[in-house]
Design an enzyme around this catalytic site. Structure first.
Site, PDB file in Angstrom:
ATOM      1  N   TYR A  63       9.379   2.024   9.822  1.00  0.00           N
ATOM      2  CA  TYR A  63       9.819   2.512   9.303  1.00  0.00           C
ATOM      3  C   TYR A  63      11.252   2.990   8.216  1.00  0.00           C
ATOM      4  O   TYR A  63      11.987   3.360   9.653  1.00  0.00           O
ATOM      5  CB  TYR A  63       9.471   3.780   9.376  1.00  0.00           C
ATOM      6  N   HIS A 120      -6.278  -2.030   4.857  1.00  0.00           N
ATOM      7  CA  HIS A 120      -5.785  -0.437   3.799  1.00  0.00           C
ATOM      8  C   HIS A 120      -5.008  -1.297   2.870  1.00  0.00           C
ATOM      9  O   HIS A 120      -4.367  -2.024   2.816  1.00  0.00           O
ATOM     10  CB  HIS A 120      -5.346   0.279   4.655  1.00  0.00           C
ATOM     11  N   HIS A 179       5.120   6.689   2.791  1.00  0.00           N
ATOM     12  CA  HIS A 179       5.651   6.144   2.248  1.00  0.00           C
ATOM     13  C   HIS A 179       4.695   4.804   1.449  1.00  0.00           C
ATOM     14  O   HIS A 179       3.753   5.446   0.954  1.00  0.00           O
ATOM     15  CB  HIS A 179       5.573   5.716   3.877  1.00  0.00           C
ATOM     16  N   GLU A 184       8.406   1.576   4.471  1.00  0.00           N
ATOM     17  CA  GLU A 184       7.683   0.868   5.162  1.00  0.00           C
ATOM     18  C   GLU A 184       8.198  -0.841   5.211  1.00  0.00           C
ATOM     19  O   GLU A 184       7.665  -0.918   4.341  1.00  0.00           O
ATOM     20  CB  GLU A 184       6.306   0.327   5.576  1.00  0.00           C
ATOM     21  N   HIS A 196       1.818  -0.139  15.044  1.00  0.00           N
ATOM     22  CA  HIS A 196       0.271   0.574  14.875  1.00  0.00           C
ATOM     23  C   HIS A 196      -0.817   0.187  15.412  1.00  0.00           C
ATOM     24  O   HIS A 196      -1.338  -0.980  15.746  1.00  0.00           O
ATOM     25  CB  HIS A 196      -0.267   0.456  13.557  1.00  0.00           C
ATOM     26  N   HIS A 220       0.896  -0.793  -0.454  1.00  0.00           N
ATOM     27  CA  HIS A 220      -0.107   0.363   0.068  1.00  0.00           C
ATOM     28  C   HIS A 220       0.946   1.883  -0.070  1.00  0.00           C
ATOM     29  O   HIS A 220       2.058   1.170   0.350  1.00  0.00           O
ATOM     30  CB  HIS A 220      -0.895  -0.189   1.400  1.00  0.00           C
TER      31      HIS A 220
END
Lengths: 307, 307, 307, 307
Positions: D255, D199, D214, D265, D246, D153
């Site tokens: 990261y 996501h 990112h 990431e 997260h 993503h």
């Protein structure tokens, strides 16, 4: 700690039927680095996280098995003391001069009551690509294969395991951490430690003397066991059993065979042993769980196949 | 091994401001078991995987910090020898009679050159709910909280770290595994081992004597560090730093504070140390990486906050 | 994605011989939470990380096995469309009124060509202790037992697996992700996905219809598989096989039996499936590796024991 | 599932300042494989576990950042429908002919209200070294570097995130899984899924349009995060933050920056999203915990540095 000066398992010399195949196995799959090849064809290897020059020696021969397992001791004075103690325990001690293996000092050698040869030595050259010591990174180059950290221990099969236990305890200061014991008191297996590991040597009662059950390498953790299993399948390596856990030592483990039929283990974890910790005792009716904590039963191959 | 008979870190007595809050923290979050409460209000706890009766003592006081860290030694003869060696190194040795703590034999006690009190003892009762020894399972009841396996080590702050190092090496047989050293040779931190762990005690140079940086507990692996972090956030425990890794010892780690402001660590992994392994040396310009291998820089809180 | 509106496996109703024993197993060992008990004695459970009211229903009966597996669909309009499609594929569709299970809306029901009953529904009440949605923590209370995250899929045994596959593909929009296929083209097993998982349903060819091979729960990772294995041994749960990995789906897995003889799986990982990904095909000569990637051979119990 | 036919994030074209350095980073460290180099100098790469020909395109340029992020859709009919829907939502749609990238069919292209270009396409050639499909092993050759499984993503920064959200929801059928929301209702960040992942795209409100926060790659598990961290330090890669987790998506993460300053990431885990799952909402006062679950506070670099 206050034991008699044996520091750790130092090296194992293993007989293989085909050196080229063996190298693919120990170097590319288990992840050892080749250090050198001797004039006599022996190949010296080490795990990336070991300081000493080498820890596994492969020797091409007609029959698989173990030539010798060696322990490193603190210094030459200790070596002398241990020789005296071995003699006192009735062992016949012979001498291997420095240089029989490259970079290794003089060794003393004895054949334990189970028919296995053990060497002791105080000096081995440091590797020039062992762990860093100045602002050290975790590793010099990314570990490969199963990412073996160190040669860790051997499990051997032989007859007089009580005799062997006595020598390792009385002469060499090992502690017995766990035993498998029949109801009549007969010991079936003894697990011996020279430091804080749950075992540095294990011996199982067997009709025939001098047999190797497995050579074991330490790896990082349970995920490394899975990654090793992925490699074992990908390269069609003969699996014995695992991933599983031992009840004895609690180690997380997988067993497989080298191309010559020698059994290998890679394992992770297990408890830390402190001298003075109580002895752990396994009865025969629970031996399945002791050996394979998850399966709770032995398999014939694991018990019967040795080299 | 052949050191002078110190087996392991045995216990730490920690001062807390509020016992009830402290118990929630050490019992429910770190996962220790409460063993007993003394008439004087001290609470005795142990990790589920320890054989000995207790390893952490909490004492309610007006100021947080460490009363004493104690090491277990092999037997009473060793205790006598060590007393003589401590005296020879200039230490003033006092005696704590058996029974000052329940189940603990006589202790000898000295204040190291960094102002920290250390006790040594040979005898502590075994716990009745320590690890099993007859056909042992992994645990008696499912571990809870962060699943601490054992009290592992302390890191202390004080002035004369060279003096303390000398005592631990010369009198007690510890080995220095790693140091942080200025270009002018001044040692900033020393990591000391009495066995095969990368450290059983660490001391950092500090203006003020007698300070506690952290009390550390061993947990299973890197996943346990994550699970500990999940608990730290869920229960709003004050985080210092982590999950991360140390360059020094290679331990995988997370730091946080108990409700009294004492820093705790839970950590996993790290290398096994063998006596004879080369000293690892960190220069000041790489100290960030030595302490926090991933961040490669220190934070003020980690360096400055002690109790 | 653009499939026909089946969202996920919703619930499985499992027959157990003894409810009390079953609850110990599913609640304390697998780690589900009990939601409610119906007037008819059925017990409703859910995994801690599921939003919906329940996902496992236990029903006491004289014979173990699966009453019904149900899928949740997007909304009532989709339910109507799917009914029409099922009828078009020759299925006889019956109706279960809302409230037959507490908190569950109307269901449509059909018996697949393999003799298994499947239900579809659009509405189930949300649990009041499902995952948080306002500044959510990972969990409300620490997960227990094997820490099952969700009811994940079933593997079923029956005769006409081609017929069942056709219904699930044509009427319900499932995709076939993997198959085991004989050289003559006969399908031995089909793995079907209604979303991005490697399977939501698997069916294996079997003489007898309507059989359950296993009910599967998703857990976090490979370490959770080991922890599940530790629990299985500690509580003397009957192990089938594992920890191991599937070639098919790549899932990391362990199989065991509930006290009634129903097989359970807890598994972790495996690939994400995207519609459009190529079909993976296993030939019979590699089926051992497909099922158990590490062992590379089947065991009779795994193939033969169903409920 | 029944969404509008967007299957997954397909590729990201990233601008780098120095191709040679970028290749060392993306190929040797993150572990992608180089597929081909175009006549225009663009380099095409893929993760080892992806079926499609490529997923990351590197383009040397004077300024770092993201040229375009593309999604793969089900087929050309869907592409036509989506074009109509995009136009209906006020987007200006342009066309990229087949062959602009090797092996990729025609694309439609639009600039979202946040100033980011997105492409959609239905066809990309399969890689000839993607995952195996006949009796597949886990991998063809041992994964290297951080062992990225797939391009997963992007997180983007721009002004009109409500507008972008509307387009992705209404025209492309994405679902919003989580939002960060001020007390006055203003959305600060939206997390959008086109399937079952927490996501596939995230957008954060920012004064300047068209910025990249990112590019993210999926890796196996929490141990892989640690191994990635070990690599980051060893090769002196600039770390942003991590290993951490997260709160939003629950992903385990680290990261870091590529040599051009683009943030990368690698992450593992996180929940599976089912359409119909409740929206998760984070208030600004808890945003620190939402972004970094363990640290529970943001750092300026993470918020401020974009390319």
């Amino acid at each position: 700690m206050a034991m008699t000066g044996v520091l750790k398992p130092g090296f194992a010399q293993v007989r293989v039927l085909d050196m080229e195949q063996a190298l693919v196995h120990y170097r590319d799959r288990i992840g050892l680095n080749v250090v050198s090849t001797g004039d006599d064809g022996r190949v010296y290897l080490k795990a990336y996280d070991e300081f000493d020059r080498h820890s596994i020696i492969l020797r091409e021969a007609d029959e698989a098995g173990l030539d010798v397992m060696a322990f490193k001791v603190q210094d030459d004075d200790v070596l002398k003391e241990l020789e005296a103690k071995l003699v006192k325990e009735g062992m016949e001690v012979s001498h291997v001069p420095a240089g029989e293996q490259p970079g290794v000092g003089r060794r003393i050698s004895f054949v334990a009551p189970t028919g296995h040869r053990f060497d002791l030595y105080a000096d081995m050259e440091l590797s020039d690509n062992g762990p860093e010591t100045d602002n050290p990174d975790l590793w010099r180059t990314e570990p490969h294969g199963m990412k073996a950290l160190r040669f860790d221990h051997c499990l051997l099969y032989g007859g007089d395991i009580d005799g062997a236990q006595r020598v390792f305890e009385n002469a060499l200061g090992f502690k017995t951490t766990e035993v498998i014991r029949q109801d009549d008191g007969l010991q079936i297996a003894v697990f011996l430690s020279c430091g804080m590991k749950a075992h540095d040597l294990a011996i199982v009662r067997n009709e025939e003397d001098g047999k190797l059950h497995h050579v074991s390498f330490n790896i990082e953790d349970w995920n490394s066991i899975r990654d090793a299993a992925d490699i074992i399948t990908k390269y069609d390596i003969s699996l014995d059993i695992g991933p599983t856990r031992h009840g004895i030592t609690r180690g997380q483990t997988i067993y497989f065979f080298d191309p010559s039929g020698n059994r290998n283990e890679v394992f992770a974890g297990g408890y830390s042993y402190y001298p003075g910790d109580p002895l752990r005792v396994w009865q025969m009716q629970e031996v399945g769980k002791g050996i394979f904590y998850y399966e709770r039963q032995l398999n014939d191959r694991f018990m019967g196949v040795v080299t």
